[in-house]
Design an enzyme around this catalytic site. Structure first.
Site, PDB file in Angstrom:
ATOM      1  N   PRO A   1       0.751  -1.389   0.042  1.00  0.00           N
ATOM      2  CG  PRO A   1       0.090  -1.058   2.259  1.00  0.00           C
ATOM      3  CD  PRO A   1       0.847  -2.072   1.191  1.00  0.00           C
ATOM      4  CG  ASN A   2      -0.106   4.284   1.499  1.00  0.00           C
ATOM      5  OD1 ASN A   2      -1.380   4.853   0.780  1.00  0.00           O
ATOM      6  ND2 ASN A   2      -0.105   3.699   2.352  1.00  0.00           N
TER       7      ASN A   2
ATOM      8  NE  ARG B   1       4.133   6.273   1.668  1.00  0.00           N
ATOM      9  CZ  ARG B   1       4.340   5.308   2.115  1.00  0.00           C
ATOM     10  NH1 ARG B   1       4.859   4.271   0.988  1.00  0.00           N
ATOM     11  NH2 ARG B   1       4.015   4.856   3.275  1.00  0.00           N
TER      12      ARG B   1
ATOM     13  CE1 TYR C   1       9.095   5.024   2.700  1.00  0.00           C
ATOM     14  CE2 TYR C   1       7.556   6.716   3.060  1.00  0.00           C
ATOM     15  CZ  TYR C   1       7.959   5.798   3.361  1.00  0.00           C
ATOM     16  OH  TYR C   1       7.334   4.929   4.460  1.00  0.00           O
TER      17      TYR C   1
ATOM     18  CG  ASN D   1       8.554  -2.302  -0.015  1.00  0.00           C
ATOM     19  OD1 ASN D   1       7.858  -2.345   1.074  1.00  0.00           O
ATOM     20  ND2 ASN D   1       9.039  -1.157  -0.394  1.00  0.00           N
TER      21      ASN D   1
ATOM     22  CB  ALA E   1       1.619   0.183   6.411  1.00  0.00           C
TER      23      ALA E   1
ATOM     24  CG  HIS F   1       5.376  -2.279   9.973  1.00  0.00           C
ATOM     25  ND1 HIS F   1       6.722  -2.771  10.112  1.00  0.00           N
ATOM     26  CD2 HIS F   1       5.553  -1.442   9.243  1.00  0.00           C
ATOM     27  CE1 HIS F   1       7.539  -2.082   9.195  1.00  0.00           C
ATOM     28  NE2 HIS F   1       6.759  -1.283   8.766  1.00  0.00           N
TER      29      HIS F   1
ATOM     30  CG  ASP G   1      -0.338 -17.633   8.894  1.00  0.00           C
ATOM     31  OD1 ASP G   1       0.635 -17.507   9.519  1.00  0.00           O
ATOM     32  OD2 ASP G   1      -1.599 -17.395   9.245  1.00  0.00           O
TER      33      ASP G   1
ATOM     34  CD  GLU H   1      11.292  -7.586   6.018  1.00  0.00           C
ATOM     35  OE1 GLU H   1      12.081  -8.096   6.419  1.00  0.00           O
ATOM     36  OE2 GLU H   1      10.619  -6.699   6.427  1.00  0.00           O
TER      37      GLU H   1
ATOM     38  CG  HIS I   1      11.228  -2.391   4.329  1.00  0.00           C
ATOM     39  ND1 HIS I   1       9.882  -2.298   4.220  1.00  0.00           N
ATOM     40  CD2 HIS I   1      11.486  -3.586   4.955  1.00  0.00           C
ATOM     41  CE1 HIS I   1       9.107  -3.615   4.764  1.00  0.00           C
ATOM     42  NE2 HIS I   1      10.341  -4.238   5.247  1.00  0.00           N
TER      43      HIS I   1
ATOM     44  CB  SER J   1      12.769   4.082   4.739  1.00  0.00           C
ATOM     45  OG  SER J   1      11.700   3.224   5.392  1.00  0.00           O
TER      46      SER J   1
ATOM     47  NE  ARG K   1      10.388   5.711   8.483  1.00  0.00           N
ATOM     48  CZ  ARG K   1       9.406   5.629   7.387  1.00  0.00           C
ATOM     49  NH1 ARG K   1       9.493   4.488   6.595  1.00  0.00           N
ATOM     50  NH2 ARG K   1       8.142   6.407   7.526  1.00  0.00           N
TER      51      ARG K   1
ATOM     52  NE  ARG L   1       7.175   4.125   9.916  1.00  0.00           N
ATOM     53  CZ  ARG L   1       6.129   3.995   9.206  1.00  0.00           C
ATOM     54  NH1 ARG L   1       5.735   3.213   8.169  1.00  0.00           N
ATOM     55  NH2 ARG L   1       5.440   5.441   9.011  1.00  0.00           N
TER      56      ARG L   1
HETATM   57  C1  DQA Z   1       8.437   0.846   3.804  1.00  0.00           C
HETATM   58  C2  DQA Z   1       8.497   1.057   5.039  1.00  0.00           C
HETATM   59  C3  DQA Z   1       7.203   0.992   5.981  1.00  0.00           C
HETATM   60  O1  DQA Z   1       7.390   1.051   7.318  1.00  0.00           O
HETATM   61  C4  DQA Z   1       6.236   1.852   5.357  1.00  0.00           C
HETATM   62  O2  DQA Z   1       4.794   1.708   6.003  1.00  0.00           O
HETATM   63  C5  DQA Z   1       6.005   1.860   3.729  1.00  0.00           C
HETATM   64  C6  DQA Z   1       7.496   1.610   2.836  1.00  0.00           C
HETATM   65  C7  DQA Z   1       9.696   1.174   2.901  1.00  0.00           C
HETATM   66  O3  DQA Z   1       9.747   0.807   1.762  1.00  0.00           O
HETATM   67  O4  DQA Z   1      10.558   1.992   3.318  1.00  0.00           O
HETATM   68  O5  DQA Z   1       4.801   2.084   3.455  1.00  0.00           O
HETATM   69  O6  DQA Z   1       8.059  -0.542   3.458  1.00  0.00           O
END
Ligand code: DQA
Length: 144
Positions: free
Chosen positions: A11-12, A19, A24, A76, A79, A82, A89, A100, A102, A104, A109, A113
Site C-alpha cells: 500500500p501507498n 509521497r 522515500y 515490499n 505498512a 508491521h 502465513d 523482504e 524496504h 527506508s 524509524r 515499524r
Molecule cells: C516501507 C517502510 C514501511 O514502514 C512503510 O509503511 C512503507 C514503506 C519502505 O519501503 O521503506 O510504506 O516499506
C-alpha cells in the site's frame, strides 16, 4: 527455461515520487520497475512487477508465485509488513523464497515499524538503500 521473480509492492507505494520524498526519495514506482527490469535482463530473469493497496491481493499473488513455480519473490509489503499475520502465513505456506525489501530502514524509524511479520518468514531483508535495494535484492534472488 527462464525463471521468473515476482516483485510485489504494498500500500501507498503507487504514490512514490510525491509521497514523503524526504523519506522515500523522488523516484516513482515506475522508475524502480525500470531499474529492476534492467538488472533482470542482465542476469537473465523474467520479472512480474505488481503493486496493490489491498492485503488480500498480496496474499493471492504470493500463492500465484508458488503455483507458477517462481524462483523468488521480492516483497515490499509497506505498512502490512508491521501488521499482517496473513502475509506471514502466506510466506510460510509457499515453497518460493521471499526476500523482504524496504526503501527506508524501518528499524531506524518509529517503534511501531520495528516489528516485521514479513521478516519472520523471509530468507533475507534489504532495507535502507532506496530504489537500489530492489536491485540488490534481485541480485540476491538470482543467486538463490
Ligand atoms: C516501507 C517502510 C514501511 O514502514 C512503510 O509503511 C512503507 C514503506 C519502505 O519501503 O521503506 O510504506 O516499506
Amino acid at each position: 527455461m527462464t525463471e521468473t521473480v515476482f516483485v510485489l509492492n504494498g500500500p501507498n507505494l503507487n504514490l512514490l515520487g510525491t509521497r514523503e520524498p524526504e523519506i522515500y526519495g523522488s523516484r516513482t514506482l515506475g522508475d524502480i520497475e525500470a531499474l529492476v527490469r534492467e538488472k533482470a535482463d542482465e542476469v537473465g530473469l523474467l520479472v512480474e512487477f505488481r503493486q496493490s493497496n489491498h492485503e488480500g491481493d498480496l496474499v493471492d499473488w504470493l500463492h500465484e508465485a508458488h503455483r507458477k513455480g517462481a524462483k523468488a519473490v521480492l516483497l515490499n509489503a509497506a505498512a502490512y509488513t508491521h501488521t499482517s499475520i496473513a502475509l506471514l502465513d502466506a510466506i510460510k505456506a509457499i515453497a518460493v523464497p521471499v526476500i523482504e525489501v524496504h526503501l527506508s530502514d524501518p528499524g531506524k524509524r518509529e517503534p511501531f515499524r520495528h516489528l516485521s511479520y514479513v521478516a519472520m518468514g523471509a530468507v533475507d531483508t534489504v532495507q535502507g538503500m532506496g530504489p537500489q535495494g530492489y536491485v540488490v535484492a534481485l541480485e540476491k534472488a538470482a543467486a538463490l
